[in-house]
Motif scaffolding. Structure first.
Motif, PDB file in Angstrom:
ATOM      1  N   UNK A 186       5.835  43.171 -27.068  1.00  0.00           N
ATOM      2  CA  UNK A 186       4.794  42.894 -26.076  1.00  0.00           C
ATOM      3  C   UNK A 186       4.302  41.458 -26.223  1.00  0.00           C
ATOM      4  N   UNK A 187       3.587  40.974 -25.236  1.00  0.00           N
ATOM      5  CA  UNK A 187       2.950  39.663 -25.320  1.00  0.00           C
ATOM      6  C   UNK A 187       2.004  39.648 -26.522  1.00  0.00           C
ATOM      7  N   UNK A 188       2.059  38.593 -27.299  1.00  0.00           N
ATOM      8  CA  UNK A 188       1.253  38.379 -28.510  1.00  0.00           C
ATOM      9  C   UNK A 188       1.696  39.236 -29.695  1.00  0.00           C
ATOM     10  N   UNK A 189       2.714  40.057 -29.536  1.00  0.00           N
ATOM     11  CA  UNK A 189       3.172  40.915 -30.637  1.00  0.00           C
ATOM     12  C   UNK A 189       3.680  40.091 -31.806  1.00  0.00           C
ATOM     13  N   UNK A 190       3.470  40.609 -33.004  1.00  0.00           N
ATOM     14  CA  UNK A 190       4.012  39.979 -34.214  1.00  0.00           C
ATOM     15  C   UNK A 190       5.481  40.376 -34.362  1.00  0.00           C
ATOM     16  N   UNK A 191       6.309  39.384 -34.664  1.00  0.00           N
ATOM     17  CA  UNK A 191       7.735  39.596 -34.923  1.00  0.00           C
ATOM     18  C   UNK A 191       8.030  39.007 -36.296  1.00  0.00           C
ATOM     19  N   UNK A 192       8.717  39.777 -37.130  1.00  0.00           N
ATOM     20  CA  UNK A 192       9.052  39.285 -38.471  1.00  0.00           C
ATOM     21  C   UNK A 192      10.523  39.554 -38.767  1.00  0.00           C
ATOM     22  N   UNK A 193      11.170  38.549 -39.347  1.00  0.00           N
ATOM     23  CA  UNK A 193      12.567  38.644 -39.781  1.00  0.00           C
ATOM     24  C   UNK A 193      12.623  38.225 -41.237  1.00  0.00           C
ATOM     25  N   UNK A 194      13.239  39.060 -42.056  1.00  0.00           N
ATOM     26  CA  UNK A 194      13.278  38.807 -43.502  1.00  0.00           C
ATOM     27  C   UNK A 194      14.650  39.191 -44.043  1.00  0.00           C
TER      28      UNK A 194
END
Length: 252
Positions: A186-194
């Motif tokens: 969604x708009x403003x959603x946090x996305x994390x890649x590790x």
């Protein structure tokens, strides 16, 4: 199964919930929920390239994966502390809708709030079957999908948080997978890649059996340059003495 979240990963058509399956009313294609309540979006035969190489490894190691992880994490202060090293960056709150790409054994969800709505996809059926065991044992609120990160079975703008931990280094198409993670956020959603750094991969590739997925790979570089233009607040860091990289951002 939520009625508003699904799409056909093969053609982007909306999917309708119909008893124990999702159906594409335009084509008649059905995606069945199996006896383990895993929704089937792909077939084993469709997995190829680097994805097949890593999936074969994880399938063979799946029954012992969690034991191996506990031993590994004992060097970092125990499993909970080691997982929270990266999970603390997610800011998951009650009532959020959350996607974990490459959910593995669902071990991460054990340490997150149980009052969110979790979805997990993976191309390793061996790992997903371990997820089912954890889901039942710990009563985890997860919908599990046998699906490819490079073609997610979800509509645009569906999730409040999207995260991936471990595996993208070995994906066939890293950029496509990242674009998909952003697309379903969604708009403003946090996305994390590790994932592991090159420092770790160089050690892994020398090991018998465990080094198989890391043979003949490209040098590992945190894929910041593969992020699409519609993200902001991009941050990157290394944790655990340089053994893991983390990229976080928000969707514009």
């Amino acid at each position: 199964m939520k009625k508003t979240i699904w799409k056909n990963p093969n053609n982007f058509n909306e999917l309708e919930v119909n008893e124990n399956c999702l159906i594409d009313n335009r084509t008649g294609e059905q995606f069945i929920k199996d006896e383990n309540e895993i929704i089937q979006f792909i077939q084993k035969e469709e997995i190829d390239g680097s994805n097949k190489k890593s999936t074969d490894f994880y399938n063979s190691f799946a029954p012992f994966y969690e034991i191996g992880q506990k031993i590994w994490y004992s060097f970092f202060g125990g499993e909970k502390k080691a997982r929270m090293d990266y999970l603390n960056y997610l800011d998951i709150k009650d009532n959020m809708t959350v996607l974990e790409v490459s959910i593995g054994t669902a071990a991460n969800v054990k340490y997150l709030t149980k009052n969110a709505d979790y979805y997990g996809i993976d191309i390793s059926m061996g790992q997903l079957l371990q997820s089912v065991k954890n889901k039942n044992k710990y009563k985890l609120p997860i919908t599990l999908c046998y699906a490819n990160a490079e073609s997610l079975p979800f509509k645009d703008n569906s999730f409040d948080v999207v995260y991936h931990i471990g595996g993208i280094n070995l994906f066939n198409d890293k950029q496509k997978a990242i674009y998909e993670m952003v697309r379903v956020a969604k708009k403003d959603a946090k996305i994390m890649i590790c994932d592991e750094t090159e420092k770790v991969a160089q050690k892994y590739e020398k090991l018998p059996y465990f080094g198989k997925p890391f043979k003949n790979r490209e040098k590992i570089v945190p894929p910041i340059n593969l992020l699409p233009e519609n993200v902001e607040n991009i941050k990157t860091m290394e944790i655990r003495k340089g053994t893991l990289y983390i990229i976080t951002c928000n969707k514009k």
